[in-house]
Design a protein around this motif. Structure first.
Motif: not given
Lengths: 95, 505
Positions: A48-77
Motif C-alpha cells: 500500500d506504500a508509494n513505491h517510488a517514494q520509498v525508494i526516494d526515502n532510502l536514497v535520502a538516508r544515504y545522501v544524508d550520511l555521505f552526500g551527493r556521491a551517495a546519490r550518484e552511486s545509488c543511481r548508477e547501481a
C-alpha cells in the motif's frame, strides 16, 4: 520481487559494497521497507506504500550520511533497471 | 556504529571526512566490480578447455554482471571465411523470441561480408557502437524478432568488440544494452574492454587444445595402426619362417625319398638289362629276329632308365652334400680320346660325323676325379648327339699353362636365347628340346656343372639359338685357384670342320 523491490535491493547491495553492513542498518530505518533476507538481498516494499517514494526515502538516508556521491552511486547501481521504467515512474532521486 | 551529523565534536569535519571516505570507497568498489568480473571470467577460463562450454559460461557471466539484453560470442573459422555463433545469452524477457537459435542459424549461413559492423570491427580491430538496431541485427534476425527485442527487450544500443589473440582476430563479442554507451558506468566500460582480452585468450587456448587433441588422437591412431601393421608383418615373417622350415624339411624328405626309390629301382633294372643282354648274346640259346628285336628294346629301355636313376641318385647326393671327389693325376688328353672312341659307333649309327680336335702335343695332366670328368664330358657328347639330326659333333681339347679347356660343338638345333640363363638348373630343358622328340630328365647339365665347380673349373656354352651349340668346360691344369671363363682362340671351326689330328703325332 517486483521492479521497485529489485531497485531497492540493488541500491542497498551497492551501498553495502561501499559502506558495509551499515547499508542494511540504514535501510531498516526506512518506513514501508521490509528486509526479508540480508544474505540473498531480498526486500519488500509494502503493497500500500508509494513505491517510488520509498525508494526516494532510502536514497535520502544515504545522501544524508555521505552526500551527493551517495546519490550518484545509488543511481548508477540501478541505471539498467530504471531504463525499463516509464519516465513518470522513475523515482525522483534516481533521475 | 552510525555517523550522526548532530555530533557535537566538529560535525562538519566529521561529515567531510565521511564523505571523502565514501567517495574513495565508492571508487574502490567500482574497481572491485571490474576486478570481480575479470576474476569470475578467469575462474571460468580455467574450469574447462571445451570451446562451446567456455563460450556459454562467458556470455552468461557477462549478461548477469553487466545487465545486458543480448550477449553473443561469434568466432571466425581458421580460413577467415566463415563465422559461427558459439554462444548467445539473452535476458529473461527475450526468452520467448528464440533469439539464440536465430543468431546461431543466421550467422552460420551467412558470410562475414553480410554484417558491416562485425566486418569493420574485425578489420579495424577497434570496438564499434551503434544505436541502430537494424544495423547490428537486421541481417541476422527476422523482422518480428527485431521488433520484439526493441520493444520487449528495450534494446537501445549494441557494441561490437573484436576478439584479438596474439595479433590475430578470432571473432567478436556483441553486447546489446537497454541503455546507450554514454549511460554505461565507468567500471562497465572498463570491464568490457578488459574482458575481451580474457575471452579471446580463453577461447583461442580452447581451440588450440581442441586441435592438439585432434592431432594427438590422429597420431595415436596412426601409431596404433603402425603397431598393428608391424604385428601383422611380424606374424607374416613368423609364418614365412615356419613355412620355410617346413619346406626345407619337405625338400629333405623328398630328396631322401628319391634316393631310396632310386636305389630300390636300381637292382631290378640291373637284372633286366643284365638278363636281356645275356639273351641277346645267345647265352640262353639262339633267338629269332622278332624276339631279338623285342629284347633289344627291353635292353635299351632298361639302360635308359638306369641313366635316369643314376641322375636322380647323383642329384640327391649333391643335395645332401655327399658327393666326394676321388682325386688322382690323369691325362685329360687320353680321357678325351677314349670318349671319342666310345661314341664313334653311336655317332655312325645316327649318321653323324664325330670329330676330334686336340690342339696339344703333350699330355694334359689334371688332378681330379677322373670318373666325374669322364661323366661330364660324356653327358655333353651325349646331348650333342641327341640334339643333332644331321651334320657333325666335334670333341675338342685346348690348353694354356693354367687351364685345359674341353669343348663339345655340334650342328644341332641350338639353344634359344630365352633358355640360356636357366639351362644349368634342375629339371630344366631347352624349350625346343621337346620338339626334337628327345627324352631326358633335365638333370644332366645340373650334375655336370656341380662336378665342374667341385674341380674349381667353369662351364659355359655358346649358341646362336637356331643351329649349333658349343659347350666348354675349363679345368685348372694343377690344383689351384678357380679358373676363370677362358675362351680358347678359335679358328672358324663352324665353317672349316677339322678331322682328328692326334694321330698325326
Amino acid at each position: 520481487m517486483d521492479i521497485f523491490d529489485t531497485i531497492a535491493s540493488r541500491i542497498i547491495k551497492e551501498q553495502e559494497l561501499i559502506i558495509g553492513p551499515l547499508a542494511w542498518e540504514e535501510a531498516r530505518s526506512v518506513d514501508s521497507l521490509q528486509i526479508i533476507d540480508m544474505l540473498s538481498g531480498e526486500v519488500k516494499i509494502a503493497v500500500d506504500a508509494n513505491h517510488a517514494q520509498v525508494i526516494d526515502n532510502l536514497v535520502a538516508r544515504y545522501v544524508d550520511l555521505f552526500g551527493r556521491a551517495a546519490r550518484e552511486s545509488c543511481r548508477e547501481a540501478v541505471v539498467a533497471l530504471i531504463a525499463d521504467l516509464q519516465p513518470t515512474d522513475v523515482p525522483r532521486s534516481l533521475t | 556504529m552510525s555517523l550522526n551529523s548532530s555530533d557535537s565534536s566538529n560535525p562538519r569535519v566529521s561529515n567531510d571526512i565521511a564523505r571523502s571516505l565514501y567517495k574513495q570507497s565508492a571508487e574502490i568498489a567500482g574497481k572491485n566490480k571490474t576486478l570481480s568480473l575479470l576474476s569470475d571470467l578467469y575462474a571460468i577460463s580455467i574450469q574447462s578447455l571445451n570451446e562451446d562450454e567456455l563460450a556459454r559460461r562467458l556470455v552468461e557471466a557477462i549478461l548477469d554482471n553487466l545487465t545486458c539484453e543480448i550477449v553473443s560470442i561469434v568466432l571466425l573459422d581458421t580460413n577467415y571465411t566463415a563465422m559461427t555463433a558459439r554462444a548467445t545469452a539473452n535476458s529473461k524477457r527475450l526468452n520467448s523470441f528464440n533469439v539464440e537459435s536465430q543468431i546461431a542459424f543466421c550467422i552460420k549461413n551467412k558470410s562475414i561480408a553480410d554484417n558491416t559492423l562485425i566486418q569493420n570491427a574485425i578489420k579495424t580491430r577497434t570496438h564499434l557502437y551503434s544505436e541502430n538496431i537494424s544495423e547490428m541485427w537486421g541481417s541476422i534476425l527476422n523482422d518480428a524478432t527485431l521488433a520484439a527485442i526493441q520493444q520487449k527487450g528495450h534494446v537501445r544500443s549494441s557494441l561490437v568488440y573484436p576478439l584479438i589473440s596474439g595479433e590475430r582476430p578470432i571473432g567478436v563479442l556483441i553486447v546489446s544494452l537497454n541503455r546507450t554507451f554514454t549511460q554505461l558506468l565507468e567500471h562497465e566500460r572498463e570491464s568490457l574492454i578488459n574482458l575481451t582480452f580474457v575471452i579471446a585468450v580463453t577461447l583461442d587456448r580452447a581451440r588450440l587444445y581442441a586441435e592438439l587433441t585432434k592431432t594427438n588422437r590422429q597420431l595415436t591412431e596412426s601409431i596404433k595402426r603402425e603397431v598393428e601393421q608391424r604385428k601383422k608383418v611380424e606374424q607374416l615373417a613368423d609364418n614365412l619362417k615356419h613355412a620355410n622350415e617346413r619346406l626345407t624339411e619337405l625338400d629333405k624328405m623328398k630328396t631322401e625319398f628319391v634316393s631310396i626309390a632310386s636305389h630300390q629301382m636300381r637292382s631290378p633294372l640291373t637284372a633286366i638289362s643284365g638278363y636281356s643282354s645275356l639273351i641277346l648274346e645267345g647265352s640262353y640259346g639262339a633267338t629269332n629276329r622278332e624276339i631279338k628285336e623285342v629284347v633289344s628294346k627291353i635292353f635299351r629301355s632298361s639302360k635308359s632308365m638306369s641313366v635316369a636313376v643314376d641322375d636322380f641318385l647323383n642329384v640327391t647326393r649333391i643335395e645332401q652334400g655327399r658327393v666326394q671327389l676321388d682325386r688322382e693325376n690323369f691325362d685329360l688328353k687320353e680321357l678325351v680320346q677314349n670318349t671319342y672312341d666310345e661314341y664313334m659307333f653311336v655317332a655312325e649309327q645316327r649318321g653323324l660325323d664325330l670329330q676330334l680336335d686336340i690342339v696339344t702335343h703333350t699330355t694334359v695332366s689334371i688332378y681330379g676325379d677322373r670318373n666325374k670328368i669322364k661323366q661330364s664330358l660324356s653327358n655333353l657328347v651325349d646331348n650333342a648327339l641327341k640334339y643333332t639330326k644331321e651334320g657333325w659333333v666335334r670333341i675338342g681339347l685346348a690348353c694354356t699353362k693354367e687351364c685345359a679347356t674341353l669343348s663339345v660343338a655340334d650342328s644341332g638345333i641350338g639353344i634359344p636365347a630365352s633358355d640360356q640363363e636357366r639351362l644349368f638348373q634342375k629339371f630344366t630343358r631347352a624349350t625346343n628340346a621337346n620338339s626334337a622328340t628327345v627324352q631326358g630328365t633335365g638333370l644332366g647339365l645340373y650334375i655336370v656343372k656341380h662336378f665342374v665347380n667341385m674341380h674349381q673349373g667353369s662351364i659355359w656354352f655358346e649358341s646362336n639359338g637356331e643351329n649349333g651349340t658349343t659347350f666348354f668346360i675349363s679345368l685348372p691344369i694343377k690344383e689351384g685357384p678357380v679358373c676363370q671363363e677362358h675362351k680358347p682362340k678359335v679358328i672358324d671351326l663352324m665353317n672349316h670342320p677339322i678331322r682328328d689330328r692326334s694321330s698325326d703325332h
